[in-house]
Write a protein that holds these residues in place. Structure first.
Motif, PDB file in Angstrom:
ATOM      1  N   ARG A 147      -3.334   3.490  -8.182  1.00 22.04           N
ATOM      2  CA  ARG A 147      -2.644   2.324  -8.748  1.00 22.04           C
ATOM      3  C   ARG A 147      -1.603   1.729  -7.813  1.00 22.04           C
ATOM      4  O   ARG A 147      -0.972   0.722  -8.136  1.00 22.04           O
ATOM      5  CB  ARG A 147      -1.957   2.715 -10.061  1.00 22.04           C
ATOM      6  N   CYS A 148      -1.418   2.355  -6.665  1.00 17.96           N
ATOM      7  CA  CYS A 148      -0.297   1.968  -5.803  1.00 17.96           C
ATOM      8  C   CYS A 148      -0.646   0.748  -4.955  1.00 17.96           C
ATOM      9  O   CYS A 148      -1.651   0.751  -4.236  1.00 17.96           O
ATOM     10  CB  CYS A 148       0.061   3.134  -4.893  1.00 17.96           C
ATOM     11  N   PRO A 149       0.180  -0.296  -4.976  1.00 25.36           N
ATOM     12  CA  PRO A 149      -0.089  -1.480  -4.159  1.00 25.36           C
ATOM     13  C   PRO A 149       0.045  -1.204  -2.664  1.00 25.36           C
ATOM     14  O   PRO A 149      -0.392  -2.013  -1.849  1.00 25.36           O
ATOM     15  CB  PRO A 149       0.958  -2.504  -4.620  1.00 25.36           C
ATOM     16  N   TYR A 150       0.664  -0.089  -2.272  1.00 28.38           N
ATOM     17  CA  TYR A 150       0.883   0.216  -0.850  1.00 28.38           C
ATOM     18  C   TYR A 150       0.005   1.350  -0.345  1.00 28.38           C
ATOM     19  O   TYR A 150       0.228   1.864   0.752  1.00 28.38           O
ATOM     20  CB  TYR A 150       2.355   0.601  -0.614  1.00 28.38           C
ATOM     21  N   ALA A 151      -0.977   1.774  -1.137  1.00 33.73           N
ATOM     22  CA  ALA A 151      -1.758   2.972  -0.776  1.00 33.73           C
ATOM     23  C   ALA A 151      -2.426   2.814   0.584  1.00 33.73           C
ATOM     24  O   ALA A 151      -2.968   1.757   0.925  1.00 33.73           O
ATOM     25  CB  ALA A 151      -2.789   3.252  -1.850  1.00 33.73           C
ATOM     26  N   MET A 152      -2.357   3.897   1.375  1.00 32.81           N
ATOM     27  CA  MET A 152      -3.010   3.946   2.691  1.00 32.81           C
ATOM     28  C   MET A 152      -4.133   4.973   2.602  1.00 32.81           C
ATOM     29  O   MET A 152      -4.224   5.701   1.602  1.00 32.81           O
ATOM     30  CB  MET A 152      -1.998   4.391   3.756  1.00 32.81           C
TER      31      MET A 152
END
Ligand code: SF4
Length: 320
Positions: free
Chosen positions: A290-295
């Motif tokens: 759910r993370c907008p910054y996921a790498m």
């Protein structure tokens, strides 16, 4: 000094899946490290289903722990077994539940409800018990005449005051309040929150406060632990968390309380998807779905705790 500490605490339990009846394992608490200091209100914030209440139950020995440790006043809670040890433990730690309608025995008068824990757990005389009961009912803002009435004769807010008085009679060192206002009318919630704050400030009580309501948490807490899928992802002083959240989940959670920005538009960070089920935890960082910054590495590697100050920690790869 810490009154309560948990060390790498894991709690899981079995459940049956829908119509198939297949057994599944719910991984409700996943490696929680927490300390609660004497005289503070530490709040656990997070969505429904994040493991807040299971953590509280584990601390209260109301559910089995899979692994890890819980120390209360320096004693290992998990190994407490004898009647004397348990009686001593339950004198020092009390719980206030969400629903004041079901937590009070409808067949007992309020005086009996408040006397009972003292009769069971102490050798106090009848007169001393009466004195304590009258003192506690007045500390929660009710008249002595309430002691001769039954729970059904009170409103929801008054019943929660009675439940708080019952939690106080044994003069506990720690009170766990699990969503203590969420079943009450909005107009009554502030009164109960003010009462808890008054008790904390005037009697140096220590609270573990569990709520999904961030405005309540901000008002009452000294520190906040943000929980996501059974893990504490950020921990810090209340204003530090609200002013400078580090974890993307904390930021999203805080932005779910509508606020006007400088252009007077409501700002909110939208999360992708739904909260995954604790039966099927994501690999890597549990928030990556759910993370907008996921790498890429967030999908396979678990971030370690980063320390920003004595009081502020967070688990996220965004911080080197
Ligand atoms: Fe997002 Fe990755 Fe940080 Fe997890 S570790 S919160 S997925 S950036």
């Amino acid at each position: 000094m810490s009154l309560l500490e948990t060390d790498e605490l894991y709690v899981e339990y079995k459940t049956q899946k829908g119509l198939t009846g297949r057994e599944e394992i719910v991984r409700a608490v996943n490696g929680v490290n927490l300390d609660i200091r004497r005289g503070e209100v530490l709040s656990i914030a997070g969505e429904s289903g994040c493991g807040k209440s299971t953590l509280a139950k584990a601390i209260m020995k109301l559910t089995e722990v899979k692994s890890g440790e819980i120390f209360f006043g320096g004693k290992n809670v998990i190994t407490l077994k004898s009647k004397n040890e348990l009686q001593d433990f339950y004198k020092k730690i009390q719980m206030i539940f969400q629903n004041p309608y079901s937590s009070l025995n409808p067949k007992m008068k309020i005086g009996q409800i408040l006397s009972e824990p003292l009769e069971i757990n102490t050798n106090y005389s009848k007169k001393e018990i009466e004195r304590i009961v009258e003192e506690k009912i007045s500390q929660v803002g009710l008249d002595k005449s309430a002691l001769n009435l039954y729970p059904h004769e009170f409103s929801g807010g008054q019943r929660q005051r009675i439940a708080i008085a019952r939690a106080l009679v044994l003069e506990p060192e720690l009170i766990i309040a699990d969503e203590p206002v969420s079943a009450l009318d909005v107009s009554i919630q502030a009164q109960i929150i003010n009462l808890i704050k008054y008790l904390k400030d005037n009697f140096n009580l220590t609270f573990l406060f569990i709520s999904h309501d961030l405005s309540v948490i901000r008002y009452i807490s000294d520190r906040i632990a943000v929980m996501y899928l059974g893990e504490i992802v950020e921990l810090g002083l209340t204003e530090e968390i609200f002013q400078n959240p580090k974890h993307p989940y904390t930021a999203a959670l805080l932005s779910s309380v509508p606020q006007l920005n400088q252009e007077n538009k409501i700002t909110q960070i939208k999360l992708n998807g739904e909260l995954p089920s604790p039966q099927n935890l994501p690999q890597g960082c549990k928030f990556h779905t759910r993370c907008p910054y996921a790498m890429d590495k967030c999908k396979t590697q678990v971030p370690e705790e980063k320390i920003f100050s004595d009081f502020h920690t967070c688990k996220c790869f965004l911080y080197p």
